[in-house]
Enzyme design. Structure first.
Site, short mmCIF file in Angstrom:
data_model
loop_
_atom_site.label_atom_id
_atom_site.label_comp_id
_atom_site.label_asym_id
_atom_site.label_seq_id
_atom_site.Cartn_x
_atom_site.Cartn_y
_atom_site.Cartn_z
N THR B 22 0.85 -1.19 0.00
CA THR B 22 0.00 0.00 0.00
C THR B 22 0.88 1.23 0.00
OG1 THR B 22 -2.01 0.99 0.87
CG2 THR B 22 -0.40 0.32 2.52
N CYS B 28 -3.32 8.18 7.26
CA CYS B 28 -4.03 6.91 7.23
C CYS B 28 -3.20 5.87 7.99
CB CYS B 28 -4.20 6.41 5.80
SG CYS B 28 -4.99 7.58 4.70
N HIS B 45 -5.74 -0.52 4.42
CA HIS B 45 -5.33 0.90 4.42
C HIS B 45 -6.57 1.71 4.81
CE1 HIS B 45 -3.06 4.29 2.06
NE2 HIS B 45 -3.95 4.85 2.87
#
Lengths: 291, 158
Positions: B22, B28, B45
């Site tokens: 990711t 995040c 994610h």
């Protein structure tokens, strides 16, 4: 010449924008631009026509029915929005190059630019305020100085990174200490040499330090500043500078940004940004945007 | 094969040739879960801490929010035969701007919620690289469970 003078000289010598782009940006200065004039200018360029229609039909803007022509877009979305989309289509290509020194592969700067402009758009909608198209243009171009520093001059970023991340000082201040200038100033000099409106130049020049912006353009600089910080949170297209910037408490206060507003706007932005990125052939979270 | 986990997405695999990755973890939070015995792993994610911000959206895509996303990932690896007691959890992301006055601390909020959900599920965090002001990329190698963080052009294993 000092390193600052060499850098700013280089910024002034970067090839100017195509005439048609400048014509479109000129219209941004004119609040009463005629619909027919804008329509004619966009329709002269098939690439721009297609980009504007794709953006007009993205989830950010489109309503129930598909928009099939520039004329229809002007009627349904209004002159101001269509002008913003035309400007986006015109200026986006300049942000497409890789920015070596900032660890940004091709497309990253464009991704962050589109994320910031989309955030500005969603923030304006959320706060129910009317934002001048110049602010949207400034949001798209705010980091263009990095192209000059990272690609044309290829500055060695190591001392800047060390200063920023070891001593925890904002990245723009670290650039200033090492280079004698920084990406907001370099970007502003470049845009000024291209003849862009003063509001855009100032909003770019002060996007990390909006409190120091001349009062007439402070609100624009503050808006780009807040959109940039919010856009950085999602991490898309962000380079080695990451989130290593400070938010201006005055700007945050001015637009009454709360954690809730930040989260709502981020959630909306992420919904709409992939359509916008698709128009420019860059994808959210793909390999070319990793850092 | 490399599989990209986009923002608000998750992927699980039991193919030892797979690498889950990711990109662009800012504020995040990214979590990997791996069962080394049967070599099942997953990655998520999550973008925002709490699903109450937009329950309709959370119903459509639970992975968007940390409080609904983490249980979804746990369930997904369990469904592939993983044993909860063997799960190795590693965390990355949750960055914030400098000298933040609290308003933009979505990263910290994401991390707090993540810890709480893992704790409720009796899963300990084996390693993490969180906070600070850098954006990160996270890799999970399904053959060994090796987890790598890339930031500022450098790779390191956690």
């Amino acid at each position: 010449m000092s390193s600052k003078e060499i850098i700013l000289e280089k910024a002034r010598s970067v090839a100017a924008l195509p005439i048609q782009t400048l014509e479109i940006i000129d219209l941004v200065q004119n609040p009463d631009v005629a619909m027919s004039q804008l329509q004619e200018l966009i329709e002269r360029d098939p690439g721009m026509t297609s980009n504007v229609l794709r953006m007009a039909n993205s989830s950010s803007f489109r309503g129930v029915y598909e928009i099939g022509s520039i004329r229809e877009a002007l009627v349904r979305l209004g002159t101001k929005t269509v002008l913003e989309l035309a400007v986006a289509s015109a200026v986006a290509p300049v942000a497409r190059q890789p920015v070596a020194g900032y660890d940004m592969p091709a497309g990253d700067l464009l991704t962050h630019s589109v994320v910031t402009a989309t955030t500005a758009n969603e923030l304006a909608k959320h706060l129910k305020i009317d934002v001048n198209p110049r602010v949207f243009t400034a949001a798209l171009l705010h980091d263009i100085g990095k192209t000059v520093l990272g690609t044309f001059i290829q500055v060695n970023p190591r001392p800047i990174i060390d200063l920023a991340f070891v001593e925890h000082i904002p990245f723009d201040e670290a650039e200033l200490k090492v280079l004698g200038t920084n990406h907001p100033e370099v970007g502003a000099v470049l845009l000024e040499s291209w003849g862009l409106p003063k509001t855009i130049v100032n909003a770019v020049a002060f996007h990390h330090k909006p409190d120091f912006c001349p009062e007439s353009d402070r609100s624009a600089a503050e808006f780009v500043h807040v959109a940039d910080i919010l856009g950085r949170l999602c991490g898309l297209g962000v380079g080695v500078d990451g989130l290593n910037y400070t938010a201006s408490p005055e700007a945050v206060h001015h637009f009454r940004i709360t954690t809730h507003v930040a989260e709502e706007v981020t959630a909306k932005m992420i919904d709409t940004v992939s359509d916008m990125l698709g128009v420019f052939d860059v994808q959210a979270g793909s390999e070319s945007h990793g850092n | 094969m490399n599989h990209t986990v986009g923002i608000s997405e998750m992927k699980v695999s039991n193919n030892p040739e797979d690498v889950l990755v990711t990109y662009s973890l800012g504020s995040c939070v990214g979590l990997t879960l791996y069962d080394p015995v049967i070599r099942v792993g997953g990655m998520i994610h999550c973008m925002l801490p709490l699903s109450r911000l937009d329950p309709a959206k959370a119903q459509m895509n639970p992975c968007m929010f940390t409080d609904t996303g983490i249980p979804t990932l746990i369930q997904a690896v369990l469904n592939m035969g993983a044993n909860k007691k063997r799960l190795i959890a590693k965390v990355a992301g949750a960055a914030s701007p400098l000298d933040d006055n609290g308003i933009f601390k979505i990263g910290e909020r994401n991390y707090t919620v993540l810890r709480k959900v893992l704790w409720k599920n009796d899963i300990l965090i084996a390693a993490e690289d969180v906070g600070g002001t850098v954006a990160r990329t996270l890799f999970l190698y399904l053959d060994t469970g090796k987890t790598v963080i890339r930031s500022g052009g450098k790779d390191r294993e956690i």
